[in-house]
Design a protein around this motif. Structure first.
Motif, PDB file in Angstrom:
ATOM      1  N   LEU A  23      -3.589  -4.207   7.853  1.00  0.00           N
ATOM      2  CA  LEU A  23      -2.831  -3.321   7.355  1.00  0.00           C
ATOM      3  C   LEU A  23      -1.535  -2.910   8.416  1.00  0.00           C
ATOM      4  O   LEU A  23      -2.077  -2.745   9.707  1.00  0.00           O
ATOM      5  N   SER A  24      -0.468  -2.715   8.081  1.00  0.00           N
ATOM      6  CA  SER A  24       0.776  -2.465   8.885  1.00  0.00           C
ATOM      7  C   SER A  24       1.533  -1.607   8.137  1.00  0.00           C
ATOM      8  O   SER A  24       1.420  -1.193   6.968  1.00  0.00           O
ATOM      9  N   GLY A  25       2.478  -0.814   8.883  1.00  0.00           N
ATOM     10  CA  GLY A  25       3.456   0.001   8.350  1.00  0.00           C
ATOM     11  C   GLY A  25       3.258   1.442   8.594  1.00  0.00           C
ATOM     12  O   GLY A  25       2.242   1.702   9.636  1.00  0.00           O
ATOM     13  N   PRO A  26       3.695   2.476   8.234  1.00  0.00           N
ATOM     14  CA  PRO A  26       3.710   3.844   8.742  1.00  0.00           C
ATOM     15  C   PRO A  26       2.425   4.340   8.782  1.00  0.00           C
ATOM     16  O   PRO A  26       2.106   5.433   9.610  1.00  0.00           O
ATOM     17  N   ALA A  27       1.389   3.819   7.945  1.00  0.00           N
ATOM     18  CA  ALA A  27       0.085   4.721   8.025  1.00  0.00           C
ATOM     19  C   ALA A  27      -0.537   4.453   9.326  1.00  0.00           C
ATOM     20  O   ALA A  27      -1.515   5.267   9.508  1.00  0.00           O
TER      21      ALA A  27
ATOM     22  N   LEU B 233       3.762  -2.845  25.521  1.00  0.00           N
ATOM     23  CA  LEU B 233       4.899  -3.014  24.663  1.00  0.00           C
ATOM     24  C   LEU B 233       4.124  -2.474  23.424  1.00  0.00           C
ATOM     25  O   LEU B 233       2.961  -2.967  22.902  1.00  0.00           O
ATOM     26  N   GLY B 234       4.726  -1.214  22.771  1.00  0.00           N
ATOM     27  CA  GLY B 234       4.021  -0.440  21.648  1.00  0.00           C
ATOM     28  C   GLY B 234       4.566  -0.708  20.481  1.00  0.00           C
ATOM     29  O   GLY B 234       5.727  -0.890  20.303  1.00  0.00           O
ATOM     30  N   MET B 235       3.533  -0.917  19.273  1.00  0.00           N
ATOM     31  CA  MET B 235       3.809  -1.285  18.070  1.00  0.00           C
ATOM     32  C   MET B 235       2.981  -0.835  16.850  1.00  0.00           C
ATOM     33  O   MET B 235       1.771  -0.371  17.358  1.00  0.00           O
ATOM     34  N   GLY B 236       3.357  -0.470  15.886  1.00  0.00           N
ATOM     35  CA  GLY B 236       2.317  -0.111  14.849  1.00  0.00           C
ATOM     36  C   GLY B 236       3.163   1.029  14.268  1.00  0.00           C
ATOM     37  O   GLY B 236       2.783   2.157  14.676  1.00  0.00           O
ATOM     38  N   GLY B 237       3.794   0.648  12.921  1.00  0.00           N
ATOM     39  CA  GLY B 237       4.254   1.643  12.161  1.00  0.00           C
ATOM     40  C   GLY B 237       5.567   2.375  12.412  1.00  0.00           C
ATOM     41  O   GLY B 237       5.954   3.392  11.874  1.00  0.00           O
ATOM     42  N   ILE B 238       6.345   1.587  13.386  1.00  0.00           N
ATOM     43  CA  ILE B 238       7.615   2.209  13.890  1.00  0.00           C
ATOM     44  C   ILE B 238       8.597   2.035  12.938  1.00  0.00           C
ATOM     45  O   ILE B 238       8.943   1.012  12.643  1.00  0.00           O
ATOM     46  N   SER B 239       9.241   3.267  12.518  1.00  0.00           N
ATOM     47  CA  SER B 239      10.428   2.871  11.357  1.00  0.00           C
ATOM     48  C   SER B 239      11.430   3.740  11.594  1.00  0.00           C
ATOM     49  O   SER B 239      12.300   3.728  10.867  1.00  0.00           O
TER      50      SER B 239
ATOM     51  N   THR C 135       0.915  -1.254  -0.073  1.00  0.00           N
ATOM     52  CA  THR C 135      -0.024  -0.061  -0.093  1.00  0.00           C
ATOM     53  C   THR C 135       0.857   1.388  -0.054  1.00  0.00           C
ATOM     54  O   THR C 135       2.213   1.044   0.317  1.00  0.00           O
ATOM     55  N   PRO C 136       0.342   2.455  -0.175  1.00  0.00           N
ATOM     56  CA  PRO C 136       1.235   3.654  -0.353  1.00  0.00           C
ATOM     57  C   PRO C 136       2.022   3.878   1.111  1.00  0.00           C
ATOM     58  O   PRO C 136       3.063   4.586   0.872  1.00  0.00           O
ATOM     59  N   MET C 137       1.616   3.619   2.092  1.00  0.00           N
ATOM     60  CA  MET C 137       2.271   3.832   3.185  1.00  0.00           C
ATOM     61  C   MET C 137       2.312   2.339   4.295  1.00  0.00           C
ATOM     62  O   MET C 137       1.977   2.641   5.347  1.00  0.00           O
ATOM     63  N   GLY C 138       2.383   1.479   3.559  1.00  0.00           N
ATOM     64  CA  GLY C 138       2.463   0.205   4.442  1.00  0.00           C
ATOM     65  C   GLY C 138       2.412  -1.071   3.597  1.00  0.00           C
ATOM     66  O   GLY C 138       2.555  -1.053   2.188  1.00  0.00           O
ATOM     67  N   MET C 139       1.571  -1.808   4.054  1.00  0.00           N
ATOM     68  CA  MET C 139       1.312  -3.251   3.574  1.00  0.00           C
ATOM     69  C   MET C 139       0.057  -3.811   4.115  1.00  0.00           C
ATOM     70  O   MET C 139      -0.377  -3.766   5.293  1.00  0.00           O
ATOM     71  N   LEU C 140      -0.488  -4.861   3.291  1.00  0.00           N
ATOM     72  CA  LEU C 140      -1.676  -5.478   3.882  1.00  0.00           C
ATOM     73  C   LEU C 140      -1.225  -6.871   3.827  1.00  0.00           C
ATOM     74  O   LEU C 140      -0.392  -7.494   2.610  1.00  0.00           O
ATOM     75  N   ASN C 141      -1.606  -7.991   4.694  1.00  0.00           N
ATOM     76  CA  ASN C 141      -1.122  -9.285   4.576  1.00  0.00           C
ATOM     77  C   ASN C 141      -2.311 -10.280   5.055  1.00  0.00           C
ATOM     78  O   ASN C 141      -3.105  -9.714   6.119  1.00  0.00           O
ATOM     79  N   SER C 142      -2.379 -11.331   4.434  1.00  0.00           N
ATOM     80  CA  SER C 142      -3.373 -12.451   5.027  1.00  0.00           C
ATOM     81  C   SER C 142      -2.475 -13.835   4.962  1.00  0.00           C
ATOM     82  O   SER C 142      -2.974 -14.664   4.451  1.00  0.00           O
ATOM     83  N   VAL C 143      -1.249 -13.500   5.301  1.00  0.00           N
ATOM     84  CA  VAL C 143      -0.623 -14.811   5.503  1.00  0.00           C
ATOM     85  C   VAL C 143      -1.285 -15.844   6.392  1.00  0.00           C
ATOM     86  O   VAL C 143      -1.303 -17.195   5.636  1.00  0.00           O
ATOM     87  N   GLY C 144      -1.912 -15.984   7.393  1.00  0.00           N
ATOM     88  CA  GLY C 144      -2.882 -16.716   7.982  1.00  0.00           C
ATOM     89  C   GLY C 144      -2.193 -17.752   8.814  1.00  0.00           C
ATOM     90  O   GLY C 144      -2.239 -18.955   9.024  1.00  0.00           O
ATOM     91  N   LEU C 145      -1.111 -17.160   9.476  1.00  0.00           N
ATOM     92  CA  LEU C 145      -0.368 -17.844  10.708  1.00  0.00           C
ATOM     93  C   LEU C 145       0.456 -19.141  10.251  1.00  0.00           C
ATOM     94  O   LEU C 145       0.422 -19.973  10.971  1.00  0.00           O
TER      95      LEU C 145
END
Length: 303
Positions: free
Chosen positions: A214-218, A239-245, A63-73
Motif C-alpha cells: 500500500l502506498s499513497g496519501p493513506a 530519506l523520507g517517503m510515503g504518501g508525499i503529494s 484504493t480510496p487513498m492510494g494504491m496496492l501493487n504487487s508488480v514483483g520487481l
C-alpha cells in the motif's frame, strides 16, 4: 529565496525532492513531461542480478487513498541498466540512486560492485526481499539479517549505501539501529505497507498475488511517525517517503527528521507531482523566511 541544497550522507543534492524507486522507472517516460534535471535525485526502478518479468496480473489495485501493487520487481537486470539506462540518466544533471534487491548477501555484494564501478552516486538497499538462506524471511524483519546484508553491501560498494526500511515490523527503530551499526550511510523509509483488497462479487482478492504494498496519501501519517522515531534513534541521515503529494507533506517529513524526501505514488495520478512538490516546498521556505531548507530537518516541536 532559501538555499534548497541538501547533503545526504556526503552526496549533495541540488534540492531535497527525489523520486521513489518503482514509481519513476528510469526517468525516460517522465522526461517527456518535464526536465528531470530539476529534481534532486532519482531512485531508479529496483534492480536484481538477472532480468525479472515480475508477478502475474492483476498486480495494481486502486484504493480510496492510494494504491496496492504487487508488480514483483519487474526490471531488465543490473547489467542491462548499466549498459542502456545509466548512460541516458547521466545526460541529466541529477543524482542517481540505484535501488537493488537480492535473495542472498552475495547477490547484493555483486550488484554493489558493478553499480559503484559504473558510477552511480548512491546505492539504496531494499531489505524487504526474502533471504533464501534464512528460510524466506525478509531481511528487513530481523535486525541480524538486516545488519548482515548491510555489511556485505558496504564491503562491496565504493559509493554511499542507504538502506530502505520496511514498515511491516514491530519496531522500525530496532532495524534502523542494526543497519547503522553495520555501517549504513543513510536510511530511507518507509517502504510500502502490506495490504489486501477483495472483490465482493467474485470473492477473490483483486491482486493475483492476493496481497500487495500500500502506498499513497493513506500512509503519510504512518511514514511521518516512523521517520520521527528513526530520527530520534540513529544519527545517519534519512530519506523520507510515503504518501508525499504536496509541499506541505514534504515539509512535514523534513520536520520529522528527513534530510530529503521522495515522491512516489503521487506521480501516477500527476506526472508533474515531483516538480509541484518542490515548488510548493520552496514557497513554504520563503514564506517562513528560511535561509536554507535544511532548517526544517528535525525541527518539529513535540508536546
Amino acid at each position: 529565496m532559501a538555499d534548497m541544497r541538501v547533503n545526504l550522507c556526503g552526496v549533495e543534492l541540488k534540492n531535497p525532492v527525489t523520486v521513489a524507486s518503482g514509481t519513476f522507472g528510469f526517468g525516460r517516460e517522465y522526461g517527456a513531461f518535464f526536465d528531470i534535471s530539476r529534481l534532486g535525485g532519482i531512485s531508479v526502478k529496483g534492480l536484481t542480478p538477472l532480468p525479472r518479468n515480475g508477478n502475474p496480473s492483476p498486480r495494481i489495485a486502486e484504493t480510496p487513498m492510494g494504491m496496492l501493487n504487487s508488480v514483483g520487481l519487474q526490471n531488465p537486470g543490473v547489467d542491462a541498466f548499466i549498459a542502456h539506462e545509466l548512460p541516458e540518466l547521466r545526460r541529466h544533471d541529477i543524482t542517481v540512486i540505484a535501488n537493488i534487491s537480492g535473495n542472498t548477501p552475495e547477490e547484493y555484494g555483486e550488484m554493489c560492485e558493478k553499480l559503484s564501478a559504473a558510477g552511480v552516486d548512491m546505492i539504496e538497499v531494499n531489505i524487504s526481499c526474502p533471504n533464501v538462506k534464512a528460510g524466506g524471511l525478509a531481511y528487513g524483519t530481523r535486525p541480524e539479517l538486516a545488519a548482515e546484508v548491510t555489511a556485505v553491501a558496504k564491503a562491496h560498494s565504493a559509493v554511499p549505501v542507504m538502506v530502505k526500511l520496511s514498515p511491516n515490523v514491530t519496531d522500525v527503530t530496532e532495524i534502523a539501529r542494526a543497519v547503522e551499526g553495520a555501517g549504513a550511510d543513510a536510511v530511507s523509509l518507509i517502504n510500502t505497507l502490506r495490504g489486501m483488497v477483495i472483490d465482493v462479487k467474485t470473492r477473490r482478492p483483486i491482486l493475483k498475488m492476493n496481497t500487495g504494498g500500500l502506498s499513497g496519501p493513506a500512509v503519510l501519517p504512518v511514514a511521518v511517525r516512523m521517520v520521527w522515531e528513526v530520527h530520534n534513534a540513529v544519527k545517519v541521515p534519512i530519506l523520507g517517503m510515503g504518501g508525499i503529494s504536496s509541499g506541505s507533506d514534504a515539509a512535514q517529513m523534513m520536520l520529522a527528521g528527513a534530510s530529503a524526501v521522495a515522491v512516489g505514488a503521487a506521480t501516477f495520478a500527476d506526472p508533474f507531482a515531483p516538480v509541484r512538490v518542490l515548488e510548493e516546498l520552496e514557497a513554504i521556505c520563503d514564506a517562513q523566511g528560511l535561509k536554507s531548507v535544511t532548517e526544517l530537518t528535525g525541527a518539529v516541536q513535540p508536546w
